[in-house]
Design a protein around this motif. Structure first.
Motif, short mmCIF file in Angstrom:
data_model
loop_
_atom_site.label_atom_id
_atom_site.label_comp_id
_atom_site.label_asym_id
_atom_site.label_seq_id
_atom_site.Cartn_x
_atom_site.Cartn_y
_atom_site.Cartn_z
N LEU A 51 -8.15 0.16 6.81
CA LEU A 51 -9.11 0.69 5.83
C LEU A 51 -10.29 1.41 6.48
O LEU A 51 -11.25 1.76 5.79
CB LEU A 51 -9.64 -0.47 4.96
CG LEU A 51 -8.61 -1.30 4.19
CD1 LEU A 51 -9.29 -2.43 3.45
CD2 LEU A 51 -7.82 -0.43 3.23
N ASP A 53 -11.40 -7.14 0.24
CA ASP A 53 -11.71 -6.00 1.10
C ASP A 53 -12.90 -5.24 0.52
O ASP A 53 -12.85 -4.74 -0.60
CB ASP A 53 -10.51 -5.05 1.19
CG ASP A 53 -9.29 -5.74 1.77
OD1 ASP A 53 -9.46 -6.52 2.73
OD2 ASP A 53 -8.18 -5.51 1.27
N GLY A 93 -8.43 -1.28 -1.23
CA GLY A 93 -7.96 -2.57 -0.79
C GLY A 93 -7.81 -3.53 -1.94
O GLY A 93 -7.51 -3.15 -3.08
N HIS A 94 -8.05 -4.79 -1.64
CA HIS A 94 -7.97 -5.84 -2.65
C HIS A 94 -9.33 -6.52 -2.77
O HIS A 94 -10.31 -6.08 -2.15
CB HIS A 94 -6.86 -6.82 -2.30
CG HIS A 94 -5.49 -6.18 -2.35
ND1 HIS A 94 -4.84 -5.92 -3.53
CD2 HIS A 94 -4.69 -5.71 -1.35
CE1 HIS A 94 -3.67 -5.32 -3.28
NE2 HIS A 94 -3.56 -5.19 -1.96
N THR A 128 0.80 -1.22 0.00
CA THR A 128 0.00 0.00 0.00
C THR A 128 0.83 1.27 0.00
O THR A 128 0.32 2.34 -0.31
CB THR A 128 -0.91 0.02 1.24
OG1 THR A 128 -0.08 0.08 2.41
CG2 THR A 128 -1.76 -1.23 1.32
N GLY A 178 -4.35 -2.46 -0.22
CA GLY A 178 -4.96 -3.35 0.75
C GLY A 178 -4.44 -3.15 2.15
O GLY A 178 -3.45 -2.46 2.40
N THR A 183 -9.45 -3.70 -7.10
CA THR A 183 -8.15 -3.14 -6.72
C THR A 183 -7.95 -1.80 -7.43
O THR A 183 -8.67 -1.49 -8.40
CB THR A 183 -7.00 -4.08 -7.11
OG1 THR A 183 -6.95 -4.18 -8.53
CG2 THR A 183 -7.19 -5.47 -6.51
N SER A 187 -15.49 -2.10 1.58
CA SER A 187 -15.72 -1.01 2.52
C SER A 187 -17.08 -0.38 2.27
O SER A 187 -17.75 -0.64 1.27
CB SER A 187 -14.62 0.04 2.36
OG SER A 187 -14.70 0.65 1.08
#
Length: 459
Positions: A226, A254, A250-251, A76, A220, A268, A256
Motif C-alpha cells: 500500500l 489499513d 486496504g481494509h 486485491t 488490502g 474498504t 494510509s
C-alpha cells in the motif's frame, strides 16, 4: 414445539455466521501451530482472553520457501510474488478471511486468505515521518475538507481496472442508490510507478470537471503493497483536488496517508459504495414513509380546511339578516315570558302582604283588644304608683340618715354640749397640743354663744 436436530442447529449457525462475517480482519498471537504433510496450516489465534481456530489452506498461501513465482492476490487482484510469511508460535499477525462452521465437530473457525506480520520497520518509520510532515502543513485539517454529496449521480473511480476492489465497488453500487454514472480512471495501485499515475489520474478527474465525487480505492495488503498511497505526490494531488474525495484503501486495519488527506475515509472499497449510496430497500422504505406522511398531512390539511369552512359557514349563518330577525323574535318572546312571570310573582307577593296587613289591622280594631290594652294600662299605673311611693319613702329615709350624719360631722355640734374650739391666732389652725404654741401666742376660744381672746402664759 419444534425439536431441532443437531444438523439443523449446525446449519442455522453456519448460515448466520458466514452471512454476518463474509470477510474480516483479526489481530492476535499464533499458538498451537501445526503443519501437516498436506501443506495446510492450522493454528489458534489468541489475544490472551479468547482463542479462534484458523485454517490457512495451501491454495491461499502466496508461495513456499524459495518460491519466487508470481501469483494473483485473491483479495486485491494485484500481482504478488515472493515467499509466504513463515508462521511461528508467539508471532503477532493480522489475519484476513471469512468465518466458517465445520459441521463434523460443530466448531467455528476462520478460513485465512491473507496473513501479514505486525511490526515496526523502516517503512513504518517513514510513514510516521511523512504523517508528521503533512500534518504540520495542514493537509489533515478538518476545516479544509469538503462534504461528500449523498446519492451522487456522477462518480469518478481511481483504481486498478482489473482488481477485486473495483469489482466489489461495482457490485455494491448495482444494488444501492437510484442509479449513477461511474467513470473509471485506470491506474497502477502498487509499485514504483503507481504514485505518479495515481496523482495524474486525480488531476485528470479535476480537470474534466465532470464528477460530483472522486473515489480512490484499492484492496488490502501489507504496508509495502500500500506504499503508493503513503507518498507525498499522492497526498499533494488529494490536497489540491477540487472534487470531494472518498478514500477506501486496504481494509479496516489499513490506514494510509491518503486516508488522512481525503475528505472522507472508509474502511474498504465496498464501504466506499455504501457511503455514496443508501440501500434501495432503505430508499423504498423512506419513500413509503414519506408517502404515509404525505397522506397524513393531506388528510390533516383537509380536516383543518373543512373545520375552518364549517366555522365560516356558521359565522355567515349567524350574520344573516333573517337569522338575526329570528334571534330577535326569539329573544323578544323569552323576555315577554320572563316579564309575565315577574308580573305574576309581584302581584302574588303584594296580595299576600296586603292580606297580612288586613289581618293585623282587624286584630288591632277588635273590642277585646282594647279591653286588654285598658287592663294592661291600669295594671301598669298601679305598679307605677306603688313603685313611686316606695321610691319616695326610700329617698326620705336616705335624706334623714344623711342629715343626721352631716349634723354629727358639724364642728360646732360639740359647742352645744359645752365644748369649745381653740385656734392659734397667727396661723388660724385648731390647737390640738400644747406644743403647738409658745409663751405670748394669741388664741381665739370659740364657745356656743361667742368667742373669747386669750394669750398663752407659761411658767
Amino acid at each position: 414445539m419444534r425439536i431441532f436436530s443437531v444438523s439443523d442447529i449446525t446449519r442455522a449457525v453456519k448460515d448466520v455466521l458466514e452471512t454476518e462475517f463474509p470477510f474480516i480482519w483479526v489481530k492476535g498471537q499464533v499458538t498451537n501451530l501445526a503443519r501437516p504433510a498436506s501443506g495446510h496450516v492450522y493454528f489458534t489465534l489468541t489475544d490472551g482472553d479468547a482463542g479462534l481456530s484458523v485454517v490457512w489452506f495451501k491454495g491461499n498461501q502466496r508461495g513456499g520457501v524459495g518460491d519466487d513465482s508470481e501469483k494473483i492476490n485473491p483479495l486485491t487482484g494485484e500481482v504478488e510474488s515472493g515467499e509466504a510469511i513463515k508462521l511461528e508460535d508467539g508471532m503477532e499477525i493480522l489475519c484476513a478471511g471469512h468465518m466458517n462452521v465445520y459441521p463434523p465437530r460443530g466448531a467455528y473457525q476462520l478460513i485465512a486468505e491473507l496473513i501479514q506480520e505486525q511490526g515496526v520497520g523502516d517503512l513504518r518509520l517513514a510513514f510516521e515521518a511523512m504523517k508528521r510532515k503533512l500534518a504540520d502543513k495542514g493537509y489533515f485539517d478538518e476545516d479544509r475538507k469538503m462534504e461528500i454529496p449523498r446519492s451522487s449521480s456522477k462518480v469518478a473511480v481511481v483504481t486498478a481496472p482489473s482488481g477485486a476492489a473495483i469489482m466489489d465497488f461495482l457490485r455494491i453500487a448495482q444494488v444501492r442508490g437510484t442509479g449513477a454514472e461511474i467513470r473509471i480512471y485506470p491506474t497502477l495501485v502498487q509499485g514504483d510507478k503507481a504514485p505518479a499515475q495515481i496523482a495524474k489520474a486525480i488531476g485528470k478527474v479535476c480537470e474534466d470537471g465532470w464528477a460530483e465525487v472522486l473515489v480512490l480505492i484499492r484492496g488490502g495488503g501489507s504496508l509495502e503493497d500500500l506504499w503508493a498511497f503513503n507518498t507525498e505526490s499522492v497526498a499533494d494531488a488529494l490536497f489540491s483536488s477540487t472534487v470531494p474525495v472518498v478514500c477506501g484503501v486496504g481494509h479496516e486495519v489499513d490506514i494510509s496517508i491518503a486516508d488522512y488527506v481525503a475528505d472522507k475515509r472508509v474502511a474498504t472499497p465496498s464501504h466506499a459504495a455504501q457511503e455514496l449510496w443508501p440501500r434501495r430497500e432503505t430508499l423504498m422504505q423512506s419513500v413509503d414513509e414519506l408517502e404515509s406522511k404525505l397522506v397524513r398531512s393531506y388528510k390533516n390539511f383537509l380536516e383543518v380546511r373543512n373545520s375552518r369552512l364549517e366555522t365560516l359557514r356558521k359565522g355567515l349563518t349567524w350574520l344573516s339578516p333573517s337569522q338575526k330577525i329570528d334571534r330577535l323574535l326569539s329573544s323578544f318572546s323569552e323576555e315577554k315570558l320572563r316579564l309575565k312571570r315577574a308580573a305574576d310573582l309581584f302581584t302574588k307577593r303584594k296580595s299576600s302582604e296586603l292580606e297580612a296587613l288586613m289581618h293585623r289591622l282587624t286584630n288591632v280594631l277588635d273590642e277585646r283588644h282594647f279591653e286588654t290594652l285598658d287592663k294592661e294600662i291600669f295594671d301598669l299605673s298601679a305598679r307605677l304608683e306603688r313603685s313611686g311611693k316606695v321610691f319616695i319613702d326610700n329617698k326620705f329615709s336616705e335624706f334623714d340618715s344623711m342629715a343626721n350624719s352631716l349634723r354629727m360631722l358639724d364642728p360646732e355640734m360639740p359647742l352645744e354640749r359645752g365644748y369649745s374650739l381653740v385656734t392659734v391666732e397667727k396661723s388660724g389652725t385648731f390647737l390640738r397640743s400644747p406644743d403647738e404654741v409658745v409663751n405670748g401666742d394669741g388664741l381665739r376660744v370659740r364657745v356656743k354663744s361667742g368667742e373669747i381672746r386669750a394669750k398663752v402664759v407659761t411658767k
